[in-house]
Scaffold this motif. Sequence first.
Motif, PDB file in Angstrom:
ATOM      1  N   ARG A  89     -53.119  31.674 -23.986  1.00  8.44           N
ATOM      2  CA  ARG A  89     -53.752  32.995 -24.030  1.00  8.44           C
ATOM      3  C   ARG A  89     -53.008  33.929 -24.980  1.00  8.44           C
ATOM      4  O   ARG A  89     -51.786  34.034 -24.943  1.00  8.44           O
ATOM      5  N   THR A  90     -53.758  34.600 -25.827  1.00  7.75           N
ATOM      6  CA  THR A  90     -53.206  35.638 -26.681  1.00  7.75           C
ATOM      7  C   THR A  90     -53.745  36.982 -26.192  1.00  7.75           C
ATOM      8  O   THR A  90     -54.232  37.088 -25.076  1.00  7.75           O
ATOM      9  N   LEU A  91     -53.664  38.028 -27.021  1.00  9.59           N
ATOM     10  CA  LEU A  91     -54.175  39.343 -26.622  1.00  9.59           C
ATOM     11  C   LEU A  91     -54.291  40.229 -27.846  1.00  9.59           C
ATOM     12  O   LEU A  91     -53.908  39.846 -28.945  1.00  9.59           O
ATOM     13  N   GLY A  92     -54.861  41.412 -27.656  1.00 10.95           N
ATOM     14  CA  GLY A  92     -54.915  42.390 -28.729  1.00 10.95           C
ATOM     15  C   GLY A  92     -56.292  42.690 -29.270  1.00 10.95           C
ATOM     16  O   GLY A  92     -56.424  43.392 -30.272  1.00 10.95           O
ATOM     17  N   ASN A  93     -57.344  42.173 -28.616  1.00 12.79           N
ATOM     18  CA  ASN A  93     -58.682  42.438 -29.133  1.00 12.79           C
ATOM     19  C   ASN A  93     -59.686  42.555 -27.993  1.00 12.79           C
ATOM     20  O   ASN A  93     -60.692  41.842 -27.946  1.00 12.79           O
ATOM     21  N   ASP A  94     -59.428  43.462 -27.043  1.00 13.50           N
ATOM     22  CA  ASP A  94     -60.341  43.635 -25.915  1.00 13.50           C
ATOM     23  C   ASP A  94     -61.759  43.890 -26.425  1.00 13.50           C
ATOM     24  O   ASP A  94     -61.973  44.677 -27.355  1.00 13.50           O
ATOM     25  N   ASN A  95     -62.725  43.229 -25.795  1.00 12.17           N
ATOM     26  CA  ASN A  95     -64.131  43.441 -26.182  1.00 12.17           C
ATOM     27  C   ASN A  95     -65.048  42.969 -25.064  1.00 12.17           C
ATOM     28  O   ASN A  95     -64.599  42.316 -24.119  1.00 12.17           O
TER      29      ASN A  95
ATOM     30  N   ARG B 158     -49.940  22.323 -18.125  1.00 11.04           N
ATOM     31  CA  ARG B 158     -50.370  22.248 -19.525  1.00 11.04           C
ATOM     32  C   ARG B 158     -50.917  23.570 -20.059  1.00 11.04           C
ATOM     33  O   ARG B 158     -51.307  23.655 -21.217  1.00 11.04           O
ATOM     34  N   GLY B 159     -51.001  24.599 -19.219  1.00  5.11           N
ATOM     35  CA  GLY B 159     -51.499  25.896 -19.667  1.00  5.11           C
ATOM     36  C   GLY B 159     -50.369  26.793 -20.127  1.00  5.11           C
ATOM     37  O   GLY B 159     -49.203  26.559 -19.820  1.00  5.11           O
ATOM     38  N   MET B 160     -50.720  27.868 -20.856  1.00  3.42           N
ATOM     39  CA  MET B 160     -49.693  28.750 -21.390  1.00  3.42           C
ATOM     40  C   MET B 160     -50.293  30.107 -21.726  1.00  3.42           C
ATOM     41  O   MET B 160     -51.500  30.241 -21.991  1.00  3.42           O
ATOM     42  N   ALA B 161     -49.455  31.138 -21.691  1.00  5.54           N
ATOM     43  CA  ALA B 161     -49.760  32.440 -22.296  1.00  5.54           C
ATOM     44  C   ALA B 161     -48.606  32.779 -23.221  1.00  5.54           C
ATOM     45  O   ALA B 161     -47.437  32.598 -22.866  1.00  5.54           O
ATOM     46  N   TYR B 162     -48.918  33.256 -24.421  1.00  4.10           N
ATOM     47  CA  TYR B 162     -47.859  33.628 -25.357  1.00  4.10           C
ATOM     48  C   TYR B 162     -47.036  34.774 -24.791  1.00  4.10           C
ATOM     49  O   TYR B 162     -47.591  35.785 -24.347  1.00  4.10           O
ATOM     50  N   PRO B 163     -45.705  34.672 -24.815  1.00  7.51           N
ATOM     51  CA  PRO B 163     -44.870  35.792 -24.375  1.00  7.51           C
ATOM     52  C   PRO B 163     -44.689  36.842 -25.459  1.00  7.51           C
ATOM     53  O   PRO B 163     -44.885  36.563 -26.652  1.00  7.51           O
ATOM     54  N   ASP B 164     -44.334  38.063 -25.034  1.00 10.89           N
ATOM     55  CA  ASP B 164     -43.980  39.157 -25.932  1.00 10.89           C
ATOM     56  C   ASP B 164     -45.107  39.395 -26.930  1.00 10.89           C
ATOM     57  O   ASP B 164     -46.257  39.503 -26.541  1.00 10.89           O
ATOM     58  N   THR B 165     -44.803  39.483 -28.232  1.00  7.46           N
ATOM     59  CA  THR B 165     -45.846  39.733 -29.230  1.00  7.46           C
ATOM     60  C   THR B 165     -46.583  38.466 -29.630  1.00  7.46           C
ATOM     61  O   THR B 165     -47.508  38.520 -30.453  1.00  7.46           O
TER      62      THR B 165
ATOM     63  N   TRP C 247     -56.772  31.962 -27.207  1.00  7.49           N
ATOM     64  CA  TRP C 247     -57.731  32.375 -26.187  1.00  7.49           C
ATOM     65  C   TRP C 247     -57.583  33.878 -25.946  1.00  7.49           C
ATOM     66  O   TRP C 247     -56.587  34.339 -25.411  1.00  7.49           O
ATOM     67  N   MET C 248     -58.609  34.625 -26.334  1.00  5.34           N
ATOM     68  CA  MET C 248     -58.585  36.077 -26.244  1.00  5.34           C
ATOM     69  C   MET C 248     -59.221  36.535 -24.925  1.00  5.34           C
ATOM     70  O   MET C 248     -60.368  36.202 -24.645  1.00  5.34           O
ATOM     71  N   PRO C 249     -58.509  37.311 -24.115  1.00  3.41           N
ATOM     72  CA  PRO C 249     -59.101  37.829 -22.882  1.00  3.41           C
ATOM     73  C   PRO C 249     -60.167  38.889 -23.158  1.00  3.41           C
ATOM     74  O   PRO C 249     -60.257  39.428 -24.270  1.00  3.41           O
ATOM     75  N   THR C 250     -60.919  39.210 -22.120  1.00  2.00           N
ATOM     76  CA  THR C 250     -61.892  40.299 -22.215  1.00  2.00           C
ATOM     77  C   THR C 250     -61.189  41.642 -22.276  1.00  2.00           C
ATOM     78  O   THR C 250     -61.443  42.447 -23.176  1.00  2.00           O
ATOM     79  N   ALA C 251     -60.280  41.879 -21.310  1.00  2.00           N
ATOM     80  CA  ALA C 251     -59.645  43.196 -21.253  1.00  2.00           C
ATOM     81  C   ALA C 251     -58.409  43.181 -20.363  1.00  2.00           C
ATOM     82  O   ALA C 251     -58.331  42.427 -19.394  1.00  2.00           O
ATOM     83  N   HIS C 252     -57.464  44.068 -20.702  1.00  3.75           N
ATOM     84  CA  HIS C 252     -56.363  44.399 -19.799  1.00  3.75           C
ATOM     85  C   HIS C 252     -56.934  45.260 -18.672  1.00  3.75           C
ATOM     86  O   HIS C 252     -57.902  46.000 -18.867  1.00  3.75           O
ATOM     87  N   HIS C 253     -56.312  45.179 -17.488  1.00  2.00           N
ATOM     88  CA  HIS C 253     -56.870  45.920 -16.352  1.00  2.00           C
ATOM     89  C   HIS C 253     -56.839  47.432 -16.551  1.00  2.00           C
ATOM     90  O   HIS C 253     -57.573  48.166 -15.875  1.00  2.00           O
ATOM     91  N   ASN C 254     -55.981  47.925 -17.453  1.00  2.00           N
ATOM     92  CA  ASN C 254     -55.931  49.366 -17.722  1.00  2.00           C
ATOM     93  C   ASN C 254     -56.852  49.804 -18.863  1.00  2.00           C
ATOM     94  O   ASN C 254     -56.852  50.980 -19.224  1.00  2.00           O
ATOM     95  N   ASN C 255     -57.611  48.874 -19.416  1.00  2.00           N
ATOM     96  CA  ASN C 255     -58.559  49.253 -20.467  1.00  2.00           C
ATOM     97  C   ASN C 255     -59.505  50.325 -19.920  1.00  2.00           C
ATOM     98  O   ASN C 255     -60.117  50.144 -18.864  1.00  2.00           O
ATOM     99  N   PRO C 256     -59.649  51.464 -20.610  1.00  2.00           N
ATOM    100  CA  PRO C 256     -60.499  52.546 -20.087  1.00  2.00           C
ATOM    101  C   PRO C 256     -61.963  52.166 -19.956  1.00  2.00           C
ATOM    102  O   PRO C 256     -62.715  52.841 -19.233  1.00  2.00           O
TER     103      PRO C 256
END
Length: 281
Positions: free
Chosen positions: A141-147, A107-114, A159-168
């Motif tokens: 899960r979506t993305l685009g707003n690391d914080n 029942r879980g999902m992450a949006y693909p591509d954009t 659902w916005m993640p905290t950060a991509h692993h490459n976030n500086p």
Amino acid sequence: MMSKFMRFPGGKPKAVTFSYDDGVADDMRFSDVLTKAGMKCTFNLNGKHRRALTHEQVKEYMIDRGHEIAVHGLNHRAEGNLRAIEGIRDVLDCRLEMEEEFGFIIRGMAYPDTGIRLMNNGASYENIKQYLSDLDIAYSRTLGNDNNEFRLPSDWHQWMPTAHHNNPNIFEYIDEFINLDMSKKTYHASRYPRLFYIWGHSYEFGRDNNWERLDEICEKLSGNDDIWYATNMEIYEYTKAYEALVYSANGNTVYNPTLLDIWFDVDGEIYKISPGETLKI
């Protein structure tokens, strides 16, 4: 007036989860590292025709190790670029195929591509959220707003993640997260449960030649007594169970109608309520 705050299993105030996409071959090495560190990941998979991993590899490196597998679209098509009928088919066909292959409910999902960042062809987030709900997708899960707010989502389909692993800033975020003081002595708004959510693609570590970055992330986050290491779905289901608790009018009596043990903080004191239990606070 009592102040109540959800606490994760064991009374822990913090949780950590990972979400990695596409079912690529590097997921096996990635799983080795995370599993050894005691971490949990949700692996978002496309249809078998796009997936690099075999059925046996998904079972060995993901399912049997306590990780989650989730929907990522049969053909990895961005919902924001699809007419509703196309989006419904890509999500539903992916879910049907995965449930048939692995034999359990997904029942879980992450949006693909954009995903839902770019909208055209008449698509809207409201419509996407509606058909995902109709398809019994619990979260996406979506993305685009690391914080570094470390918040649980107010909208599980965004659902916005905290950060991509490459976030500086990721190691600064980790230090801040680990050092959060959520005791009774802190300001009221600082005592809400906190989540550190990392996302990415495991092939990026090989492409960028930085597998040591994953080792460092896991080393800094692992083995912490006040952190629950969980999959996306475990966090979703636990939060929903907490929200299902039933209180008396004055808030002094609570009943747990769910199948889970639930922990919560009342004015700095940790309570545990078992399934079917009625508890006086």
